[in-house]
Design a protein around this motif. Sequence first.
Motif, PDB file in Angstrom:
ATOM      1  N   VAL A  48     -88.487   0.395 -33.642  1.00  0.00           N
ATOM      2  CA  VAL A  48     -87.889   1.982 -33.661  1.00  0.00           C
ATOM      3  C   VAL A  48     -88.454   2.948 -32.805  1.00  0.00           C
ATOM      4  CG1 VAL A  48     -87.898   3.646 -35.503  1.00  0.00           C
ATOM      5  CG2 VAL A  48     -86.945   1.658 -36.082  1.00  0.00           C
ATOM      6  N   ILE A  49     -89.696   2.882 -32.618  1.00  0.00           N
ATOM      7  CA  ILE A  49     -90.232   3.786 -31.681  1.00  0.00           C
ATOM      8  C   ILE A  49     -89.610   3.520 -30.246  1.00  0.00           C
ATOM      9  CG2 ILE A  49     -92.353   4.444 -30.337  1.00  0.00           C
ATOM     10  CD1 ILE A  49     -93.736   4.054 -33.035  1.00  0.00           C
ATOM     11  N   ARG A  50     -89.532   2.345 -29.959  1.00  0.00           N
ATOM     12  CA  ARG A  50     -88.915   1.952 -28.512  1.00  0.00           C
ATOM     13  C   ARG A  50     -87.753   2.278 -28.320  1.00  0.00           C
ATOM     14  NH1 ARG A  50     -92.467  -2.663 -29.421  1.00  0.00           N
ATOM     15  NH2 ARG A  50     -90.603  -4.024 -30.292  1.00  0.00           N
ATOM     16  N   LEU A  51     -86.909   2.089 -29.313  1.00  0.00           N
ATOM     17  CA  LEU A  51     -85.221   2.500 -29.612  1.00  0.00           C
ATOM     18  C   LEU A  51     -85.344   3.906 -29.384  1.00  0.00           C
ATOM     19  CD1 LEU A  51     -82.390   1.687 -29.802  1.00  0.00           C
ATOM     20  CD2 LEU A  51     -82.957   1.581 -32.319  1.00  0.00           C
ATOM     21  N   ALA A  58     -75.250   7.207 -38.667  1.00  0.00           N
ATOM     22  CA  ALA A  58     -76.118   6.293 -39.592  1.00  0.00           C
ATOM     23  C   ALA A  58     -75.887   4.763 -39.399  1.00  0.00           C
ATOM     24  CB  ALA A  58     -75.582   6.585 -40.790  1.00  0.00           C
ATOM     25  N   VAL A  59     -76.930   4.162 -39.135  1.00  0.00           N
ATOM     26  CA  VAL A  59     -77.314   2.775 -38.708  1.00  0.00           C
ATOM     27  C   VAL A  59     -77.868   1.854 -39.814  1.00  0.00           C
ATOM     28  CG1 VAL A  59     -78.148   1.174 -37.082  1.00  0.00           C
ATOM     29  CG2 VAL A  59     -77.573   3.476 -36.459  1.00  0.00           C
ATOM     30  N   GLU A  60     -77.115   0.910 -40.046  1.00  0.00           N
ATOM     31  CA  GLU A  60     -77.927   0.121 -41.305  1.00  0.00           C
ATOM     32  C   GLU A  60     -77.306  -1.262 -41.190  1.00  0.00           C
ATOM     33  OE1 GLU A  60     -79.426  -1.652 -44.069  1.00  0.00           O
ATOM     34  OE2 GLU A  60     -79.746   0.560 -44.015  1.00  0.00           O
ATOM     35  N   VAL A 100     -72.645   2.945 -38.376  1.00  0.00           N
ATOM     36  CA  VAL A 100     -72.905   1.484 -37.487  1.00  0.00           C
ATOM     37  C   VAL A 100     -73.597   0.488 -38.246  1.00  0.00           C
ATOM     38  CG1 VAL A 100     -73.783   0.837 -35.198  1.00  0.00           C
ATOM     39  CG2 VAL A 100     -72.593   3.061 -35.599  1.00  0.00           C
ATOM     40  N   GLU A 101     -72.891  -0.736 -38.100  1.00  0.00           N
ATOM     41  CA  GLU A 101     -73.374  -1.740 -38.748  1.00  0.00           C
ATOM     42  C   GLU A 101     -74.363  -2.586 -37.733  1.00  0.00           C
ATOM     43  OE1 GLU A 101     -72.640  -5.858 -41.236  1.00  0.00           O
ATOM     44  OE2 GLU A 101     -70.817  -4.710 -40.427  1.00  0.00           O
ATOM     45  N   ALA A 102     -75.552  -2.374 -37.959  1.00  0.00           N
ATOM     46  CA  ALA A 102     -76.459  -2.946 -36.872  1.00  0.00           C
ATOM     47  C   ALA A 102     -78.023  -3.124 -37.231  1.00  0.00           C
ATOM     48  CB  ALA A 102     -76.561  -1.936 -35.416  1.00  0.00           C
ATOM     49  N   ASP A 103     -78.802  -3.989 -36.534  1.00  0.00           N
ATOM     50  CA  ASP A 103     -80.034  -4.033 -36.972  1.00  0.00           C
ATOM     51  C   ASP A 103     -80.914  -3.176 -36.021  1.00  0.00           C
ATOM     52  OD1 ASP A 103     -82.944  -4.907 -37.117  1.00  0.00           O
ATOM     53  OD2 ASP A 103     -82.222  -7.087 -37.184  1.00  0.00           O
ATOM     54  N   VAL A 104     -82.009  -2.309 -36.312  1.00  0.00           N
ATOM     55  CA  VAL A 104     -82.563  -1.311 -35.586  1.00  0.00           C
ATOM     56  C   VAL A 104     -83.657  -1.957 -34.837  1.00  0.00           C
ATOM     57  CG1 VAL A 104     -82.111   0.588 -37.291  1.00  0.00           C
ATOM     58  CG2 VAL A 104     -84.300  -0.686 -37.543  1.00  0.00           C
ATOM     59  N   THR A 105     -83.942  -3.397 -35.117  1.00  0.00           N
ATOM     60  CA  THR A 105     -84.835  -3.898 -34.124  1.00  0.00           C
ATOM     61  C   THR A 105     -84.206  -4.716 -33.130  1.00  0.00           C
ATOM     62  OG1 THR A 105     -84.576  -6.139 -35.502  1.00  0.00           O
ATOM     63  CG2 THR A 105     -86.162  -4.676 -36.112  1.00  0.00           C
ATOM     64  N   ASP A 106     -82.936  -4.442 -32.882  1.00  0.00           N
ATOM     65  CA  ASP A 106     -82.089  -5.046 -31.654  1.00  0.00           C
ATOM     66  C   ASP A 106     -82.195  -3.966 -30.701  1.00  0.00           C
ATOM     67  OD1 ASP A 106     -80.317  -5.643 -29.708  1.00  0.00           O
ATOM     68  OD2 ASP A 106     -78.598  -5.969 -31.264  1.00  0.00           O
ATOM     69  N   PRO A 107     -82.731  -4.238 -29.568  1.00  0.00           N
ATOM     70  CA  PRO A 107     -82.897  -3.348 -28.607  1.00  0.00           C
ATOM     71  C   PRO A 107     -81.591  -2.818 -27.739  1.00  0.00           C
ATOM     72  CG  PRO A 107     -83.671  -5.352 -27.722  1.00  0.00           C
ATOM     73  CD  PRO A 107     -83.267  -5.576 -29.093  1.00  0.00           C
ATOM     74  N   ASP A 108     -80.475  -3.602 -28.282  1.00  0.00           N
ATOM     75  CA  ASP A 108     -79.408  -3.153 -27.365  1.00  0.00           C
ATOM     76  C   ASP A 108     -78.486  -2.319 -28.038  1.00  0.00           C
ATOM     77  OD1 ASP A 108     -80.194  -4.622 -25.253  1.00  0.00           O
ATOM     78  OD2 ASP A 108     -79.582  -6.475 -26.110  1.00  0.00           O
ATOM     79  N   ILE A 109     -78.666  -1.918 -29.437  1.00  0.00           N
ATOM     80  CA  ILE A 109     -77.677  -1.330 -30.085  1.00  0.00           C
ATOM     81  C   ILE A 109     -77.395   0.234 -29.488  1.00  0.00           C
ATOM     82  CG2 ILE A 109     -78.291  -2.297 -32.217  1.00  0.00           C
ATOM     83  CD1 ILE A 109     -79.652  -0.085 -33.273  1.00  0.00           C
ATOM     84  N   VAL A 154     -79.122  10.715 -34.971  1.00  0.00           N
ATOM     85  CA  VAL A 154     -79.025   9.251 -35.284  1.00  0.00           C
ATOM     86  C   VAL A 154     -80.046   9.064 -36.391  1.00  0.00           C
ATOM     87  CG1 VAL A 154     -79.533   6.685 -34.594  1.00  0.00           C
ATOM     88  CG2 VAL A 154     -78.250   8.426 -32.980  1.00  0.00           C
ATOM     89  N   ASP A 155     -79.600   8.484 -37.384  1.00  0.00           N
ATOM     90  CA  ASP A 155     -80.440   8.066 -38.808  1.00  0.00           C
ATOM     91  C   ASP A 155     -80.450   6.631 -38.732  1.00  0.00           C
ATOM     92  OD1 ASP A 155     -81.649   7.923 -41.124  1.00  0.00           O
ATOM     93  OD2 ASP A 155     -79.818   7.905 -42.161  1.00  0.00           O
ATOM     94  N   LEU A 156     -81.625   5.965 -38.472  1.00  0.00           N
ATOM     95  CA  LEU A 156     -82.046   4.598 -38.438  1.00  0.00           C
ATOM     96  C   LEU A 156     -82.240   4.040 -39.904  1.00  0.00           C
ATOM     97  CD1 LEU A 156     -83.649   4.279 -34.917  1.00  0.00           C
ATOM     98  CD2 LEU A 156     -81.456   3.963 -35.442  1.00  0.00           C
ATOM     99  N   CYS A 157     -82.070   2.983 -40.290  1.00  0.00           N
ATOM    100  CA  CYS A 157     -82.217   2.413 -41.653  1.00  0.00           C
ATOM    101  C   CYS A 157     -81.716   3.433 -42.607  1.00  0.00           C
ATOM    102  CB  CYS A 157     -83.765   2.128 -41.704  1.00  0.00           C
ATOM    103  SG  CYS A 157     -84.553   0.886 -40.412  1.00  0.00           S
ATOM    104  N   SER A 158     -80.692   3.388 -42.447  1.00  0.00           N
ATOM    105  CA  SER A 158     -79.991   4.804 -43.353  1.00  0.00           C
ATOM    106  C   SER A 158     -79.735   4.366 -44.575  1.00  0.00           C
ATOM    107  CB  SER A 158     -78.630   5.184 -42.576  1.00  0.00           C
ATOM    108  OG  SER A 158     -77.927   6.432 -43.129  1.00  0.00           O
ATOM    109  N   GLY A 159     -79.644   3.213 -45.157  1.00  0.00           N
ATOM    110  CA  GLY A 159     -79.488   2.930 -46.681  1.00  0.00           C
ATOM    111  C   GLY A 159     -78.290   3.559 -47.358  1.00  0.00           C
ATOM    112  N   SER A 160     -78.641   4.589 -48.152  1.00  0.00           N
ATOM    113  CA  SER A 160     -77.657   5.086 -49.106  1.00  0.00           C
ATOM    114  C   SER A 160     -76.920   6.316 -48.093  1.00  0.00           C
ATOM    115  CB  SER A 160     -78.145   5.699 -50.459  1.00  0.00           C
ATOM    116  OG  SER A 160     -79.063   6.886 -49.970  1.00  0.00           O
ATOM    117  N   GLY A 161     -77.693   6.633 -46.946  1.00  0.00           N
ATOM    118  CA  GLY A 161     -77.304   7.772 -46.146  1.00  0.00           C
ATOM    119  C   GLY A 161     -77.836   9.123 -46.723  1.00  0.00           C
TER     120      GLY A 161
END
Length: 288
Positions: free
Chosen positions: A231-234, A151-153, A172-181, A127-134
Amino acid sequence: MTVAHEHPSEGTDRTRLVPALAAATARLASAGVASPRVDAELLVAHVLGVGRGRLLLIDTVRADELRRFEDLVERRAARVPLQHLLGTAAFRHLELEVGDGVFVPRPETELLAGWGVEHTAPGATVVDLCSGSGAIALSVAQEARPALVVAVERSPRALAFLRRNASAVRVVEADVTDPDILPDLRGQVDVVLCNPPYVPDGTAVPPEVADHDPAEAVFGGADGLDVIRPVIRLAAELLRAGGVVGIEHDDVHGAEVPELLRADGRFTAVTAHNDLTGRPRYATAQRV
Protein backbone atom coordinates in the motif's frame (compact mmCIF):
# COMPACT_ATOMS: atom_id res chain seq x y z
CA MET A 1 -33.42 -13.82 29.97
CA THR A 2 -36.81 -13.57 31.67
CA VAL A 3 -38.76 -10.63 33.07
CA ALA A 4 -42.07 -10.32 34.88
CA HIS A 5 -45.07 -9.54 32.67
CA GLU A 6 -47.95 -7.22 33.43
CA HIS A 7 -51.53 -7.87 32.34
CA PRO A 8 -53.42 -4.54 32.25
CA SER A 9 -57.18 -4.54 32.45
CA GLU A 10 -57.61 -4.01 28.69
CA GLY A 11 -56.16 -7.49 28.16
CA THR A 12 -53.08 -6.49 26.18
CA ASP A 13 -49.98 -8.32 27.42
CA ARG A 14 -47.35 -5.68 28.13
CA THR A 15 -44.11 -5.62 30.09
CA ARG A 16 -42.46 -2.70 31.81
CA LEU A 17 -39.37 -1.58 29.91
CA VAL A 18 -37.11 -0.81 32.89
CA PRO A 19 -36.94 -4.38 34.28
CA ALA A 20 -36.71 -5.77 30.75
CA LEU A 21 -33.66 -3.60 30.10
CA ALA A 22 -32.15 -4.57 33.46
CA ALA A 23 -32.54 -8.26 32.66
CA ALA A 24 -31.03 -7.78 29.19
CA THR A 25 -28.10 -5.85 30.62
CA ALA A 26 -27.40 -8.58 33.16
CA ARG A 27 -27.57 -11.25 30.45
CA LEU A 28 -25.13 -9.42 28.20
CA ALA A 29 -22.77 -8.66 31.08
CA SER A 30 -22.70 -12.34 32.05
CA ALA A 31 -21.78 -13.19 28.43
CA GLY A 32 -18.79 -10.85 28.53
CA VAL A 33 -20.19 -8.12 26.26
CA ALA A 34 -18.12 -4.99 26.82
CA SER A 35 -20.97 -2.45 26.89
CA PRO A 36 -24.02 -4.41 28.05
CA ARG A 37 -26.32 -1.51 28.97
CA VAL A 38 -25.64 0.45 25.80
CA ASP A 39 -26.10 -2.64 23.65
CA ALA A 40 -29.36 -3.54 25.39
CA GLU A 41 -30.71 -0.03 24.88
CA LEU A 42 -29.73 0.03 21.22
CA LEU A 43 -31.34 -3.36 20.63
CA VAL A 44 -34.67 -2.44 22.23
CA ALA A 45 -34.66 0.93 20.45
CA HIS A 46 -34.16 -0.98 17.20
CA VAL A 47 -37.11 -3.25 17.97
CA LEU A 48 -39.31 -0.30 18.87
CA GLY A 49 -38.20 1.77 15.87
CA VAL A 50 -37.15 4.76 17.97
CA GLY A 51 -33.92 6.55 18.77
CA ARG A 52 -32.11 5.43 21.91
CA GLY A 53 -32.74 8.81 23.50
CA ARG A 54 -36.50 8.28 23.34
CA LEU A 55 -36.44 5.20 25.56
CA LEU A 56 -36.95 7.41 28.62
CA LEU A 57 -40.40 8.25 27.26
CA ILE A 58 -41.47 4.61 26.88
CA ASP A 59 -42.96 2.78 29.86
CA THR A 60 -43.94 -0.64 28.49
CA VAL A 61 -43.41 -2.93 25.50
CA ARG A 62 -45.84 -5.34 23.85
CA ALA A 63 -45.39 -9.09 24.08
CA ASP A 64 -44.23 -9.44 20.47
CA GLU A 65 -41.73 -6.62 20.96
CA LEU A 66 -40.39 -8.27 24.09
CA ARG A 67 -39.94 -11.59 22.26
CA ARG A 68 -38.02 -9.91 19.44
CA PHE A 69 -35.88 -8.02 21.96
CA GLU A 70 -35.10 -11.16 23.96
CA ASP A 71 -34.14 -13.00 20.77
CA LEU A 72 -31.73 -10.22 19.79
CA VAL A 73 -30.26 -10.17 23.30
CA GLU A 74 -29.58 -13.90 23.13
CA ARG A 75 -27.88 -13.52 19.77
CA ARG A 76 -25.79 -10.66 21.13
CA ALA A 77 -24.92 -12.81 24.16
CA ALA A 78 -23.67 -15.39 21.66
CA ARG A 79 -21.34 -12.56 20.50
CA VAL A 80 -22.98 -11.81 17.18
CA PRO A 81 -21.80 -8.22 16.52
CA LEU A 82 -24.27 -5.55 17.58
CA GLN A 83 -24.00 -3.95 14.15
CA HIS A 84 -25.03 -7.20 12.43
CA LEU A 85 -28.13 -7.35 14.61
CA LEU A 86 -29.00 -3.74 13.87
CA GLY A 87 -28.06 -4.08 10.18
CA THR A 88 -26.09 -0.85 10.28
CA ALA A 89 -22.94 0.62 11.79
CA ALA A 90 -22.63 4.24 12.89
CA PHE A 91 -19.51 5.98 11.60
CA ARG A 92 -19.03 9.72 12.00
CA HIS A 93 -22.18 11.17 10.37
CA LEU A 94 -23.06 7.96 8.51
CA GLU A 95 -25.21 4.88 9.01
CA LEU A 96 -23.60 2.16 6.91
CA GLU A 97 -25.19 -1.13 5.94
CA VAL A 98 -23.10 -4.02 7.28
CA GLY A 99 -23.42 -7.77 7.80
CA ASP A 100 -21.61 -11.06 7.29
CA GLY A 101 -18.76 -10.68 4.85
CA VAL A 102 -17.77 -7.08 5.50
CA PHE A 103 -15.58 -5.61 8.22
CA VAL A 104 -17.54 -3.55 10.73
CA PRO A 105 -15.95 -0.06 10.87
CA ARG A 106 -14.53 0.86 14.28
CA PRO A 107 -14.73 4.19 16.11
CA GLU A 108 -10.94 4.59 16.08
CA THR A 109 -10.99 4.70 12.29
CA GLU A 110 -13.08 7.87 12.51
CA LEU A 111 -9.82 9.65 13.40
CA LEU A 112 -8.17 8.67 10.12
CA ALA A 113 -11.33 9.59 8.22
CA GLY A 114 -11.38 12.96 9.96
CA TRP A 115 -7.75 13.56 9.03
CA GLY A 116 -8.65 12.72 5.45
CA VAL A 117 -11.54 15.18 5.50
CA GLU A 118 -9.28 17.92 6.85
CA HIS A 119 -6.72 17.34 4.11
CA THR A 120 -9.18 17.15 1.21
CA ALA A 121 -9.35 20.48 -0.59
CA PRO A 122 -12.31 21.39 -2.83
CA GLY A 123 -12.00 19.58 -6.15
CA ALA A 124 -9.51 17.01 -4.86
CA THR A 125 -9.15 13.40 -5.96
CA VAL A 126 -9.21 10.91 -3.08
CA VAL A 127 -8.53 7.17 -3.09
CA ASP A 128 -9.66 4.90 -0.26
CA LEU A 129 -7.82 1.57 -0.36
CA CYS A 130 -9.29 -1.53 1.37
CA SER A 131 -12.57 0.34 1.50
CA GLY A 132 -14.77 -2.40 2.98
CA SER A 133 -18.16 -0.90 3.81
CA GLY A 134 -17.05 2.46 2.39
CA ALA A 135 -16.80 4.22 5.76
CA ILE A 136 -13.75 6.37 5.00
CA ALA A 137 -14.61 7.04 1.36
CA LEU A 138 -18.15 8.11 2.14
CA SER A 139 -17.10 10.28 5.07
CA VAL A 140 -14.73 12.22 2.83
CA ALA A 141 -17.34 12.46 0.07
CA GLN A 142 -19.96 13.72 2.52
CA GLU A 143 -17.89 16.09 4.65
CA ALA A 144 -15.40 17.55 2.18
CA ARG A 145 -15.86 18.79 -1.39
CA PRO A 146 -13.76 16.41 -3.49
CA ALA A 147 -14.22 16.11 -7.22
CA LEU A 148 -13.72 12.34 -7.11
CA VAL A 149 -13.55 9.67 -4.43
CA VAL A 150 -12.45 6.19 -5.50
CA ALA A 151 -13.14 3.23 -3.18
CA VAL A 152 -11.04 0.12 -3.84
CA GLU A 153 -12.05 -3.30 -2.48
CA ARG A 154 -11.31 -6.87 -3.61
CA SER A 155 -13.73 -9.03 -1.59
CA PRO A 156 -16.94 -9.84 -3.52
CA ARG A 157 -18.95 -10.01 -0.30
CA ALA A 158 -17.61 -6.70 0.96
CA LEU A 159 -18.15 -5.15 -2.47
CA ALA A 160 -21.86 -5.93 -2.23
CA PHE A 161 -22.12 -3.78 0.90
CA LEU A 162 -19.79 -1.12 -0.52
CA ARG A 163 -21.93 -0.71 -3.62
CA ARG A 164 -25.10 -0.41 -1.56
CA ASN A 165 -23.52 2.20 0.70
CA ALA A 166 -21.36 4.11 -1.75
CA SER A 167 -23.65 5.85 -4.18
CA ALA A 168 -21.49 8.99 -3.99
CA VAL A 169 -18.16 7.37 -4.88
CA ARG A 170 -16.56 5.40 -7.70
CA VAL A 171 -16.15 1.74 -6.71
CA VAL A 172 -13.25 -0.28 -8.13
CA GLU A 173 -12.92 -4.04 -7.63
CA ALA A 174 -9.19 -4.63 -7.23
CA ASP A 175 -6.50 -6.01 -4.93
CA VAL A 176 -4.47 -3.20 -3.37
CA THR A 177 -1.37 -5.42 -3.37
CA ASP A 178 -1.47 -5.45 -7.19
CA PRO A 179 1.04 -2.79 -8.28
CA ASP A 180 -0.75 -2.22 -11.60
CA ILE A 181 -4.17 -1.08 -10.35
CA LEU A 182 -5.62 2.38 -11.05
CA PRO A 183 -3.29 3.17 -13.98
CA ASP A 184 -5.40 6.19 -14.94
CA LEU A 185 -4.76 7.85 -11.58
CA ARG A 186 -0.97 7.56 -11.38
CA GLY A 187 0.45 10.86 -10.15
CA GLN A 188 -3.02 12.43 -10.09
CA VAL A 189 -4.28 11.73 -6.56
CA ASP A 190 -4.35 14.31 -3.78
CA VAL A 191 -5.21 12.07 -0.80
CA VAL A 192 -4.74 8.32 -0.28
CA LEU A 193 -6.35 6.73 2.77
CA CYS A 194 -6.25 3.13 3.89
CA ASN A 195 -7.51 1.01 6.77
CA PRO A 196 -5.92 -2.31 5.74
CA PRO A 197 -5.88 -5.70 7.43
CA TYR A 198 -3.08 -5.27 9.95
CA VAL A 199 -3.51 -7.57 12.95
CA PRO A 200 -0.53 -9.97 13.15
CA ASP A 201 -1.51 -13.57 12.47
CA GLY A 202 -2.21 -15.55 15.63
CA THR A 203 -3.24 -12.52 17.70
CA ALA A 204 -6.16 -13.28 20.01
CA VAL A 205 -9.23 -11.26 19.01
CA PRO A 206 -12.76 -11.03 20.50
CA PRO A 207 -15.41 -13.53 19.34
CA GLU A 208 -17.20 -10.80 17.38
CA VAL A 209 -14.05 -10.43 15.27
CA ALA A 210 -12.92 -14.06 15.16
CA ASP A 211 -16.34 -15.44 14.23
CA HIS A 212 -17.86 -12.66 12.15
CA ASP A 213 -15.37 -10.19 10.66
CA PRO A 214 -13.77 -11.65 7.51
CA ALA A 215 -10.25 -12.83 8.38
CA GLU A 216 -8.85 -11.26 5.18
CA ALA A 217 -9.98 -7.86 6.47
CA VAL A 218 -8.42 -8.36 9.91
CA PHE A 219 -5.13 -10.26 9.71
CA GLY A 220 -2.14 -8.92 7.83
CA GLY A 221 0.41 -11.72 7.86
CA ALA A 222 2.99 -12.79 10.42
CA ASP A 223 3.94 -9.24 11.40
CA GLY A 224 0.68 -7.58 10.31
CA LEU A 225 2.40 -5.58 7.57
CA ASP A 226 1.84 -7.78 4.49
CA VAL A 227 -0.71 -5.36 3.01
CA ILE A 228 0.72 -2.13 4.40
CA ARG A 229 4.04 -2.57 2.58
CA PRO A 230 2.53 -2.69 -0.93
CA VAL A 231 0.00 0.00 0.00
CA ILE A 232 2.85 2.38 0.76
CA ARG A 233 4.41 1.67 -2.64
CA LEU A 234 1.05 2.10 -4.38
CA ALA A 235 0.34 5.36 -2.56
CA ALA A 236 3.68 6.76 -3.74
CA GLU A 237 2.74 5.92 -7.33
CA LEU A 238 -0.76 7.38 -7.09
CA LEU A 239 -0.01 10.64 -5.31
CA ARG A 240 0.93 13.85 -7.04
CA ALA A 241 3.81 15.87 -5.59
CA GLY A 242 2.53 17.37 -2.35
CA GLY A 243 -0.26 14.80 -2.01
CA VAL A 244 -0.77 13.06 1.32
CA VAL A 245 -1.35 9.55 2.60
CA GLY A 246 -2.86 8.23 5.84
CA ILE A 247 -2.65 4.55 6.87
CA GLU A 248 -4.21 2.97 9.93
CA HIS A 249 -2.19 0.28 11.69
CA ASP A 250 -2.09 -1.96 14.75
CA ASP A 251 -1.00 -0.45 18.04
CA VAL A 252 2.18 -2.55 17.86
CA HIS A 253 3.17 -0.75 14.64
CA GLY A 254 3.69 2.73 16.07
CA ALA A 255 7.34 2.76 15.00
CA GLU A 256 7.29 0.31 12.07
CA VAL A 257 4.79 2.02 9.76
CA PRO A 258 6.37 5.50 9.98
CA GLU A 259 9.74 3.86 9.36
CA LEU A 260 8.38 2.06 6.28
CA LEU A 261 7.15 5.40 4.94
CA ARG A 262 10.54 7.00 5.50
CA ALA A 263 12.39 4.04 4.02
CA ASP A 264 10.39 4.29 0.78
CA GLY A 265 12.25 7.52 0.06
CA ARG A 266 9.36 9.28 -1.67
CA PHE A 267 7.70 10.78 1.39
CA THR A 268 8.36 13.61 3.76
CA ALA A 269 6.59 14.98 6.86
CA VAL A 270 6.07 11.46 8.21
CA THR A 271 3.94 11.71 11.35
CA ALA A 272 2.69 9.13 13.86
CA HIS A 273 -0.78 9.61 15.35
CA ASN A 274 -2.34 8.12 18.48
CA ASP A 275 -5.99 7.29 19.03
CA LEU A 276 -8.08 8.73 21.87
CA THR A 277 -6.74 6.10 24.28
CA GLY A 278 -3.15 7.13 23.55
CA ARG A 279 -2.32 4.05 21.48
CA PRO A 280 -0.49 4.35 18.14
CA ARG A 281 -3.19 4.18 15.47
CA TYR A 282 -2.24 5.71 12.10
CA ALA A 283 0.63 7.29 10.23
CA THR A 284 0.59 10.07 7.65
CA ALA A 285 3.08 11.45 5.16
CA GLN A 286 3.41 13.80 2.18
CA ARG A 287 4.62 12.86 -1.29
CA VAL A 288 7.85 14.60 -2.22
